[in-house]
Design a protein around this motif. Structure first.
Motif, mmCIF file in Angstrom:
data_model
loop_
_atom_site.group_PDB
_atom_site.id
_atom_site.type_symbol
_atom_site.label_atom_id
_atom_site.label_comp_id
_atom_site.label_asym_id
_atom_site.label_seq_id
_atom_site.Cartn_x
_atom_site.Cartn_y
_atom_site.Cartn_z
ATOM 1 N N HIS A 25 0.796 -0.959 0.528
ATOM 2 C CA HIS A 25 0.267 0.364 -0.108
ATOM 3 C C HIS A 25 0.430 1.886 -0.008
ATOM 4 O O HIS A 25 0.699 2.175 -0.215
ATOM 5 C CB HIS A 25 -0.861 0.413 0.875
ATOM 6 C CG HIS A 25 -1.716 1.369 1.362
ATOM 7 N ND1 HIS A 25 -2.248 2.081 0.362
ATOM 8 C CD2 HIS A 25 -1.377 1.979 2.439
ATOM 9 C CE1 HIS A 25 -2.697 3.322 1.044
ATOM 10 N NE2 HIS A 25 -2.420 3.708 1.689
ATOM 11 N N SER A 216 -8.260 3.580 13.057
ATOM 12 C CA SER A 216 -8.698 3.917 11.117
ATOM 13 C C SER A 216 -7.371 4.563 11.071
ATOM 14 O O SER A 216 -6.894 5.021 10.374
ATOM 15 C CB SER A 216 -9.339 4.273 10.596
ATOM 16 O OG SER A 216 -9.959 5.304 10.735
ATOM 17 N N ASP A 219 -1.784 3.274 11.537
ATOM 18 C CA ASP A 219 -1.291 2.565 10.556
ATOM 19 C C ASP A 219 0.134 2.832 10.653
ATOM 20 O O ASP A 219 1.210 3.906 10.448
ATOM 21 C CB ASP A 219 -1.692 2.491 9.275
ATOM 22 C CG ASP A 219 -1.738 2.996 8.369
ATOM 23 O OD1 ASP A 219 -0.600 4.833 8.578
ATOM 24 O OD2 ASP A 219 -2.131 3.574 6.839
ATOM 25 N N ASN A 266 -4.878 8.855 -1.672
ATOM 26 C CA ASN A 266 -4.513 6.971 -0.765
ATOM 27 C C ASN A 266 -4.653 6.999 0.742
ATOM 28 O O ASN A 266 -3.654 6.903 0.752
ATOM 29 C CB ASN A 266 -3.635 6.793 -1.619
ATOM 30 C CG ASN A 266 -4.453 6.368 -3.269
ATOM 31 O OD1 ASN A 266 -5.454 5.965 -3.190
ATOM 32 N ND2 ASN A 266 -4.546 6.962 -4.308
ATOM 33 N N HIS A 268 -4.421 6.041 4.344
ATOM 34 C CA HIS A 268 -5.277 4.999 5.075
ATOM 35 C C HIS A 268 -6.030 5.673 6.621
ATOM 36 O O HIS A 268 -5.857 4.699 7.778
ATOM 37 C CB HIS A 268 -5.117 3.972 4.983
ATOM 38 C CG HIS A 268 -5.238 2.952 3.726
ATOM 39 N ND1 HIS A 268 -5.185 1.852 3.216
ATOM 40 C CD2 HIS A 268 -6.198 3.932 2.283
ATOM 41 C CE1 HIS A 268 -5.784 1.853 1.988
ATOM 42 N NE2 HIS A 268 -6.049 3.029 1.629
ATOM 43 N N ARG A 272 -4.933 11.519 5.716
ATOM 44 C CA ARG A 272 -6.302 12.065 4.682
ATOM 45 C C ARG A 272 -6.959 13.179 5.139
ATOM 46 O O ARG A 272 -7.786 13.517 4.781
ATOM 47 C CB ARG A 272 -7.104 10.775 4.790
ATOM 48 C CG ARG A 272 -7.854 10.800 5.883
ATOM 49 C CD ARG A 272 -8.878 8.861 5.020
ATOM 50 N NE ARG A 272 -9.499 8.986 6.264
ATOM 51 C CZ ARG A 272 -9.578 7.867 7.419
ATOM 52 N NH1 ARG A 272 -7.853 7.590 7.690
ATOM 53 N NH2 ARG A 272 -10.813 7.296 8.717
#
Length: 324
Positions: A25, A216, A219, A266, A268, A272
């Motif tokens: 990713h 979320s 990461d 993109n 995650h 964002r």
């Protein structure tokens, strides 16, 4: 000859860039940043070009993107040669179109006017002489070609001031340094699980799914970025302004100089929600948090002598107008 802090910086970057290579990713997100539209070029414009990816990093993600988009050749340049095994994992499929070169942006091992497109992202602040590095990159840009640069602006926003303070703490506080060095998705999940377990024992969710949403925001991609900011020597040793970088382009004979920005997709994770400020870097909210932000600028080197002379005349007129 590269300095000791440039070598230390390369060592730090090699570690986390290998992490990026191993995460599909993250690698795909980085590759997606290279697109003609963003640079103000027509679709297919990279096809057939000779490209220099200066300071390509161990995973050479930008080099990969240029080759995928049909570049005739891409030279990937980085300090030393310890990074080449990582870069070859992705670039070997392109055969002789891909060339890996050990070298420094302060003394590029290339003839003048060698490349149609020169790409240098986030490298110059980690050198002992950013202006010399810029001049070297301009030197090897072919007339009719373009030079794209990203460089961190003056750190006068809240977030960058905090980063600078925490970088000093990282250098001087062993406990904080150990925490950052061991920060990754796994250790973060353990901490978040503990935090949310305590919360859930004390109170129910106020909003359905809030715990899942909170998880979320974090990461491996986010923590790679955080470690970069704190671990890399000289990350904000120098302060740059948009006007200063624009003047460097002018002094090296470029025209059609533009600061560009985009909404970076993109992510995650938490970033964002920062992406609108990356795109609109001049909005008051973005200025408050990021100051001058990440300066991304592209310039065109005129292809004819007459064009250069006309441009130099324009510069002289501007200088006369601006003089007291």
């Amino acid at each position: 000859m590269e300095s000791s802090f440039e070598i230390r910086t390369r060592t730090v970057f090699d570690h986390y860039q290998r992490d990026q290579e191993n995460d599909p990713h993250i690698f795909d997100r980085l590759v997606s940043l290279i697109e003609e539209e963003y640079f103000g070029l027509a679709a297919g414009s990279f096809r057939g070009l000779d490209v220099l990816d200066a300071g390509c990093g161990s995973n050479a993600n930008a080099s990969y993107a240029f080759l995928e988009k049909g570049a005739h050749s891409v030279v990937s340049l980085e300090l030393g040669d310890d990074w080449m095994d990582c870069a070859r994992k992705r670039l070997s499929r392109f055969g002789p179109r891909s060339q890996l070169v050990a070298g420094s942006v302060l003394d590029l091992p290339f003839d003048e006017r060698r490349f149609d497109f020169v790409h240098c992202a986030g490298v110059l602040p980690h050198t002992s002489d950013p202006k010399k590095g810029f001049e070297e990159l301009a030197r090897v840009t072919r007339p009719g070609g373009s030079f794209f640069l990203t460089i961190m602006g003056t750190a006068n926003g809240v977030i960058y001031r905090c980063i600078n303070h925490l970088r000093e703490l990282y250098q001087n506080d062993e406990q904080f340094r150990s925490a950052i060095d061991n920060l990754n998705g796994s250790t973060a999940r353990q901490a978040i699980d503990w935090l949310l377990n305590v919360k859930e024992n004390e109170e129910r969710e106020h909003i359905p799914g809030e715990n899942k949403f909170f998880r979320s925001l974090f990461d491996d991609d986010l923590f790679v970025t955080i470690r970069d900011r704190f671990q890399a020597p000289t990350y904000h040793e120098f302060s740059f302004t948009e006007e200063q970088i624009r003047d460097w382009f002018v002094e090296c004979g470029f025209d059609n100089i533009r600061r560009i920005s985009r909404y970076t997709r993109n992510f995650h994770n938490l970033r964002r929600f920062l992406a609108p400020m990356y795109r609109h870097y001049d909005h008051p909210l973005a200025r408050f948090w990021f100051g001058d932000g990440c300066i991304q600028m592209i310039g065109h080197k005129p292809s004819t002598q007459s064009a250069s002379l006309v441009y130099e005349s324009d510069i002289n007129v501007r200088n006369l107008r601006d003089s007291p």
